[in-house]
Motif scaffolding. Structure first.
Motif, PDB file in Angstrom:
ATOM      1  N   ILE A 100      -3.404   5.952  12.497  1.00  0.00           N
ATOM      2  CA  ILE A 100      -4.061   5.171  13.550  1.00  0.00           C
ATOM      3  C   ILE A 100      -5.267   4.421  13.000  1.00  0.00           C
ATOM      4  CG2 ILE A 100      -5.417   5.366  15.675  1.00  0.00           C
ATOM      5  CD1 ILE A 100      -3.615   7.678  16.489  1.00  0.00           C
ATOM      6  N   ASN A 101      -5.434   3.201  13.471  1.00  0.00           N
ATOM      7  CA  ASN A 101      -6.617   2.407  13.150  1.00  0.00           C
ATOM      8  C   ASN A 101      -7.103   1.704  14.407  1.00  0.00           C
ATOM      9  OD1 ASN A 101      -4.819   2.136  10.382  1.00  0.00           O
ATOM     10  ND2 ASN A 101      -6.993   2.420  10.015  1.00  0.00           N
ATOM     11  N   TYR A 102      -8.418   1.494  14.468  1.00  0.00           N
ATOM     12  CA  TYR A 102      -9.016   0.797  15.598  1.00  0.00           C
ATOM     13  C   TYR A 102      -9.942  -0.310  15.107  1.00  0.00           C
ATOM     14  CZ  TYR A 102      -7.720   4.909  18.380  1.00  0.00           C
ATOM     15  OH  TYR A 102      -7.034   5.929  19.009  1.00  0.00           O
ATOM     16  N   ALA A 103     -10.086  -1.328  15.914  1.00  0.00           N
ATOM     17  CA  ALA A 103     -11.130  -2.307  15.682  1.00  0.00           C
ATOM     18  C   ALA A 103     -12.475  -1.635  15.951  1.00  0.00           C
ATOM     19  CB  ALA A 103     -10.947  -3.513  16.603  1.00  0.00           C
ATOM     20  N   ASP A 104     -13.498  -2.050  15.228  1.00  0.00           N
ATOM     21  CA  ASP A 104     -14.808  -1.432  15.403  1.00  0.00           C
ATOM     22  C   ASP A 104     -15.309  -1.550  16.840  1.00  0.00           C
ATOM     23  OD1 ASP A 104     -16.122  -2.401  12.134  1.00  0.00           O
ATOM     24  OD2 ASP A 104     -14.896  -0.695  12.760  1.00  0.00           O
ATOM     25  N   SER A 105     -14.947  -2.629  17.500  1.00  0.00           N
ATOM     26  CA  SER A 105     -15.449  -2.886  18.850  1.00  0.00           C
ATOM     27  C   SER A 105     -14.928  -1.898  19.892  1.00  0.00           C
ATOM     28  CB  SER A 105     -15.090  -4.313  19.272  1.00  0.00           C
ATOM     29  OG  SER A 105     -13.685  -4.493  19.243  1.00  0.00           O
ATOM     30  N   VAL A 106     -13.852  -1.169  19.573  1.00  0.00           N
ATOM     31  CA  VAL A 106     -13.271  -0.251  20.564  1.00  0.00           C
ATOM     32  C   VAL A 106     -13.301   1.204  20.101  1.00  0.00           C
ATOM     33  CG1 VAL A 106     -11.765  -2.106  21.385  1.00  0.00           C
ATOM     34  CG2 VAL A 106     -10.865  -0.415  19.767  1.00  0.00           C
ATOM     35  N   LYS A 107     -13.740   1.464  18.899  1.00  0.00           N
ATOM     36  CA  LYS A 107     -13.788   2.834  18.384  1.00  0.00           C
ATOM     37  C   LYS A 107     -14.634   3.720  19.283  1.00  0.00           C
ATOM     38  CE  LYS A 107     -13.040   2.159  13.427  1.00  0.00           C
ATOM     39  NZ  LYS A 107     -13.665   2.145  12.084  1.00  0.00           N
ATOM     40  N   GLY A 108     -14.102   4.896  19.595  1.00  0.00           N
ATOM     41  CA  GLY A 108     -14.822   5.842  20.439  1.00  0.00           C
ATOM     42  C   GLY A 108     -14.603   5.621  21.922  1.00  0.00           C
ATOM     43  N   ARG A 109     -13.998   4.482  22.279  1.00  0.00           N
ATOM     44  CA  ARG A 109     -13.748   4.189  23.696  1.00  0.00           C
ATOM     45  C   ARG A 109     -12.261   4.105  24.019  1.00  0.00           C
ATOM     46  NH1 ARG A 109     -15.245  -0.540  25.780  1.00  0.00           N
ATOM     47  NH2 ARG A 109     -15.022  -1.694  23.822  1.00  0.00           N
ATOM     48  N   PHE A 110     -11.477   3.590  23.079  1.00  0.00           N
ATOM     49  CA  PHE A 110     -10.035   3.418  23.286  1.00  0.00           C
ATOM     50  C   PHE A 110      -9.277   4.449  22.459  1.00  0.00           C
ATOM     51  CE2 PHE A 110      -9.990  -1.436  24.325  1.00  0.00           C
ATOM     52  CZ  PHE A 110     -10.943  -1.217  25.309  1.00  0.00           C
ATOM     53  N   THR A 111      -8.141   4.881  23.008  1.00  0.00           N
ATOM     54  CA  THR A 111      -7.266   5.805  22.293  1.00  0.00           C
ATOM     55  C   THR A 111      -5.833   5.302  22.368  1.00  0.00           C
ATOM     56  OG1 THR A 111      -8.680   7.692  22.868  1.00  0.00           O
ATOM     57  CG2 THR A 111      -6.445   8.177  22.119  1.00  0.00           C
ATOM     58  N   ILE A 112      -5.233   5.108  21.197  1.00  0.00           N
ATOM     59  CA  ILE A 112      -3.848   4.669  21.126  1.00  0.00           C
ATOM     60  C   ILE A 112      -2.950   5.873  20.886  1.00  0.00           C
ATOM     61  CG2 ILE A 112      -3.910   4.222  18.633  1.00  0.00           C
ATOM     62  CD1 ILE A 112      -2.147   1.749  19.142  1.00  0.00           C
ATOM     63  N   SER A 113      -1.781   5.854  21.502  1.00  0.00           N
ATOM     64  CA  SER A 113      -0.811   6.925  21.279  1.00  0.00           C
ATOM     65  C   SER A 113       0.594   6.340  21.393  1.00  0.00           C
ATOM     66  CB  SER A 113      -1.006   8.064  22.286  1.00  0.00           C
ATOM     67  OG  SER A 113      -0.850   7.606  23.606  1.00  0.00           O
ATOM     68  N   ARG A 114       1.555   7.151  20.983  1.00  0.00           N
ATOM     69  CA  ARG A 114       2.921   6.634  20.908  1.00  0.00           C
ATOM     70  C   ARG A 114       3.911   7.757  21.127  1.00  0.00           C
ATOM     71  NH1 ARG A 114       5.074   3.359  15.524  1.00  0.00           N
ATOM     72  NH2 ARG A 114       7.290   3.439  16.008  1.00  0.00           N
ATOM     73  N   ASP A 115       4.970   7.444  21.864  1.00  0.00           N
ATOM     74  CA  ASP A 115       6.091   8.356  22.060  1.00  0.00           C
ATOM     75  C   ASP A 115       7.274   7.746  21.322  1.00  0.00           C
ATOM     76  OD1 ASP A 115       8.303   9.789  22.925  1.00  0.00           O
ATOM     77  OD2 ASP A 115       7.546  10.057  24.942  1.00  0.00           O
ATOM     78  N   ASN A 116       7.520   8.191  20.110  1.00  0.00           N
ATOM     79  CA  ASN A 116       8.571   7.591  19.286  1.00  0.00           C
ATOM     80  C   ASN A 116       9.949   7.737  19.921  1.00  0.00           C
ATOM     81  OD1 ASN A 116       6.819   6.740  17.252  1.00  0.00           O
ATOM     82  ND2 ASN A 116       6.983   8.662  16.140  1.00  0.00           N
ATOM     83  N   ALA A 117      10.183   8.852  20.576  1.00  0.00           N
ATOM     84  CA  ALA A 117      11.501   9.086  21.185  1.00  0.00           C
ATOM     85  C   ALA A 117      11.790   8.085  22.306  1.00  0.00           C
ATOM     86  CB  ALA A 117      11.585  10.509  21.719  1.00  0.00           C
ATOM     87  N   ARG A 118      10.736   7.655  22.987  1.00  0.00           N
ATOM     88  CA  ARG A 118      10.891   6.711  24.098  1.00  0.00           C
ATOM     89  C   ARG A 118      10.546   5.286  23.704  1.00  0.00           C
ATOM     90  NH1 ARG A 118      10.785   9.345  29.268  1.00  0.00           N
ATOM     91  NH2 ARG A 118      10.523  11.595  29.056  1.00  0.00           N
ATOM     92  N   ASN A 119      10.180   5.074  22.424  1.00  0.00           N
ATOM     93  CA  ASN A 119       9.765   3.739  21.958  1.00  0.00           C
ATOM     94  C   ASN A 119       8.700   3.155  22.872  1.00  0.00           C
ATOM     95  OD1 ASN A 119      11.484   3.590  19.685  1.00  0.00           O
ATOM     96  ND2 ASN A 119      13.205   3.023  20.999  1.00  0.00           N
TER      97      ASN A 119
END
Length: 122
Positions: free
Chosen positions: A57-76
């Protein structure tokens, strides 16, 4: 053909939260990475966050600590939990899928969604 559909955008007050979703459908064997980008009025599209199939996972500095990305590979499907939203987060948010393989043994292609509007305003 592969389609990406974003959902979850809307109007929220500063300090509020939203959760975006991106669902990939169609003939999909694998997706290398998925990411979020955004474009504010009068500005260029900018990178927000990215997650690989292995969970890197990587974030832009402007959103670090506020945004969280996640993914369900089985459901794409990919998600973006956005907390502590600011007015400068107002933009159209786009989903991107990198190196999508539709047939085994062939090369992959990149795809974009149509975007979902996020407006942060009191």
């Amino acid at each position: 053909q592969v389609q990406l559909v974003e959902s979850g955008g809307g109007l929220v007050q500063p300090g509020g939260s939203l959760r975006l979703s991106c669902a990939a459908s169609g003939r999909i064997v694998s997706i290398y990475a998925m990411g979020w980008y955004r474009q504010a009025p009068g500005k260029q599209r900018e990178y927000v966050a990215r997650i690989s199939s292995g969970g890197s996972i990587n974030y832009a500095d402007s959103v670090k600590g506020r945004f969280t990305i996640s993914r369900d590979n089985a459901r794409n499907t990919m998600y973006l939990q956005m907390n502590s939203l600011k007015s400068e987060d107002t933009a159209v948010y786009y989903c991107n899928a990198e190196n999508v393989v539709s047939n085994p043994g062939t090369g992959g292609y990149d795809y974009w969604g149509q975007g979902t509007q996020v407006t942060v305003s009191s």
